[in-house]
Design a protein around this motif. Structure first.
Motif, mmCIF file in Angstrom:
data_model
loop_
_atom_site.group_PDB
_atom_site.id
_atom_site.type_symbol
_atom_site.label_atom_id
_atom_site.label_comp_id
_atom_site.label_asym_id
_atom_site.label_seq_id
_atom_site.Cartn_x
_atom_site.Cartn_y
_atom_site.Cartn_z
ATOM 1 N N ALA A 20 -4.429 -5.163 -0.794
ATOM 2 C CA ALA A 20 -5.761 -4.598 -1.701
ATOM 3 C C ALA A 20 -4.359 -2.628 -1.556
ATOM 4 C CB ALA A 20 -6.739 -3.815 -1.451
ATOM 5 N N ARG A 58 -12.716 -5.076 -15.909
ATOM 6 C CA ARG A 58 -12.642 -4.362 -14.706
ATOM 7 C C ARG A 58 -11.261 -4.407 -13.767
ATOM 8 N NH1 ARG A 58 -18.051 -6.855 -11.908
ATOM 9 N NH2 ARG A 58 -16.997 -8.863 -11.619
ATOM 10 N N GLN A 60 -9.256 -2.234 -13.328
ATOM 11 C CA GLN A 60 -8.870 -0.923 -12.366
ATOM 12 C C GLN A 60 -9.483 -1.102 -11.004
ATOM 13 O OE1 GLN A 60 -11.811 -1.385 -14.635
ATOM 14 N NE2 GLN A 60 -13.893 -0.933 -12.707
ATOM 15 N N ASN A 61 -9.888 -2.503 -10.910
ATOM 16 C CA ASN A 61 -9.508 -3.794 -9.427
ATOM 17 C C ASN A 61 -8.779 -4.076 -9.475
ATOM 18 O OD1 ASN A 61 -12.142 -2.234 -9.052
ATOM 19 N ND2 ASN A 61 -13.246 -4.289 -9.773
ATOM 20 N N ARG A 62 -7.042 -4.118 -10.362
ATOM 21 C CA ARG A 62 -6.143 -4.740 -10.919
ATOM 22 C C ARG A 62 -6.445 -6.025 -10.178
ATOM 23 N NH1 ARG A 62 -4.518 -0.277 -7.840
ATOM 24 N NH2 ARG A 62 -4.260 -1.007 -5.837
ATOM 25 N N ARG A 63 -7.109 -7.088 -10.268
ATOM 26 C CA ARG A 63 -7.925 -8.187 -9.721
ATOM 27 C C ARG A 63 -7.504 -9.452 -10.403
ATOM 28 N NH1 ARG A 63 -13.177 -7.741 -6.297
ATOM 29 N NH2 ARG A 63 -12.155 -7.398 -5.428
ATOM 30 N N ASP A 93 -12.086 -11.979 -12.227
ATOM 31 C CA ASP A 93 -11.624 -12.204 -11.007
ATOM 32 C C ASP A 93 -10.466 -13.409 -11.213
ATOM 33 O OD1 ASP A 93 -12.248 -9.626 -10.058
ATOM 34 O OD2 ASP A 93 -13.583 -10.740 -8.637
ATOM 35 N N MET A 96 -5.104 -10.794 -6.846
ATOM 36 C CA MET A 96 -3.989 -9.011 -6.785
ATOM 37 C C MET A 96 -2.751 -9.947 -6.684
ATOM 38 S SD MET A 96 -6.198 -7.729 -3.472
ATOM 39 C CE MET A 96 -6.621 -9.008 -2.770
ATOM 40 N N PHE A 102 -9.189 -10.573 -0.291
ATOM 41 C CA PHE A 102 -10.269 -9.719 -0.296
ATOM 42 C C PHE A 102 -10.353 -8.539 0.527
ATOM 43 C CE2 PHE A 102 -9.432 -11.901 -4.374
ATOM 44 C CZ PHE A 102 -9.071 -11.264 -5.456
ATOM 45 N N GLU A 132 -14.908 -1.268 -17.456
ATOM 46 C CA GLU A 132 -15.320 -0.876 -16.553
ATOM 47 C C GLU A 132 -16.415 -1.631 -15.685
ATOM 48 O OE1 GLU A 132 -14.394 3.136 -16.179
ATOM 49 O OE2 GLU A 132 -12.215 2.892 -17.074
#
Length: 271
Positions: A20, A58, A60-63, A93, A96, A102, A132
């Motif tokens: 992460a 999303r 912002q989750n870098r997925r 998703d 990453m 995860f 987001e």
């Protein structure tokens, strides 16, 4: 497989928190390493965040990273969906920046070969706030035995388009949706249903898993899918389990701790 020299000395074990913390891909050569549920990816690339026919939610989750083959697959699926008259796709998703485990949300999605495609499609691009915190479209009734009124011809088309691609190994979907697809597909056209695999959850999206790419020597393949379209005894077994759940074992067996591949530990130690 060759990895660049390790230039960051850090004590890492391959725990979820280690992955992460990674903010960018690493590795000179693209390579999916290990199992879908115990691996990583070197040389990952980002999804197209400005594609006109799909949006990544999303962010912002870098997925939103994966093997180039996965990114190409998503773009091709979006193009085909657009040609079929479908709205803009919402991509959930992927993996990453360096794959791996995860902290929460997935057991797989570790090697850059998995992606969630939502059933919800949008006529106009979502704004930043909606990207987001998007809302999901669940298409299964509360009894988990049937689809609800949100199931549509567009969703059927999306799933079929997703499955009819030689790069796809399997697609996980809720048993109730698989049952509906079996009902809606003529007997002589059921070849693609072979790849549609019933699994718990998956009421608001399909989970697409690609085959190990050509030349990916460190990628571990899954066992082959059983023969047939899966619309008979196999599917009924899932539905029967939903109707009559088995009692949970009061003494569950301890989980076997997976050993993170050494190549993945090396990947974590790179800048």
């Amino acid at each position: 497989m060759f990895l660049a020299p390790i230039i960051m000395a850090a004590a890492v074990t391959g725990a979820p928190a280690d992955w992460a913390r990674m903010t960018h891909p690493a590795g000179e050569q693209v390579q999916s390493i290990g199992e879908y549920s115990n691996g990583c990816i070197a040389g990952a690339v980002s999804a197209d965040l400005k594609n006109p026919y799909y949006q990544v939610i999303r962010q912002q989750n870098r997925r939103f990273y994966g093997h180039p083959v996965l990114v190409s697959y998503i773009g091709d699926l979006a193009d085909r969906a657009h040609e079929a008259g479908l709205p803009i796709l919402l991509v959930g998703d992927m993996a990453m920046p360096r794959g791996g485990r995860f902290i929460k949300g997935h057991a797989s999605h570790q090697t850059g070969l998995d992606v969630d495609i939502w059933f919800r499609m949008v006529k106009k691009p979502l704004g930043k706030k909606d990207l987001e915190k998007p809302w999901a479209l669940t298409i299964v009734k509360d009894n988990f035995l049937e689809t609800n009124g949100y199931y549509s011809k567009d969703i059927y088309t999306l799933v079929k388009l997703a499955a009819t691609d030689d790069r796809v190994a399997r697609i996980f979907i809720n048993p109730a949706i698989k049952n509906q697809l079996c009902r809606d597909t003529p007997e002589e056209e059921r070849g693609w249903l072979h790849k549609i695999r019933p699994w718990w959850g998956h009421t608001a999206h399909i989970h697409v898993r690609l085959e190990c790419p050509e030349g990916a020597d460190s990628c571990v393949k899954q066992a082959p899918i059983p023969e047939g379209d899966g619309c008979g005894t196999e599917l009924q077994g899932w539905l029967d389990e939903i109707r009559h759940p088995k009692k949970k074992d009061t003494k569950p067996k301890p989980k076997v701790k997976k050993i993170v591949p050494e190549q993945c530990i090396q990947l974590l130690q790179m800048n």
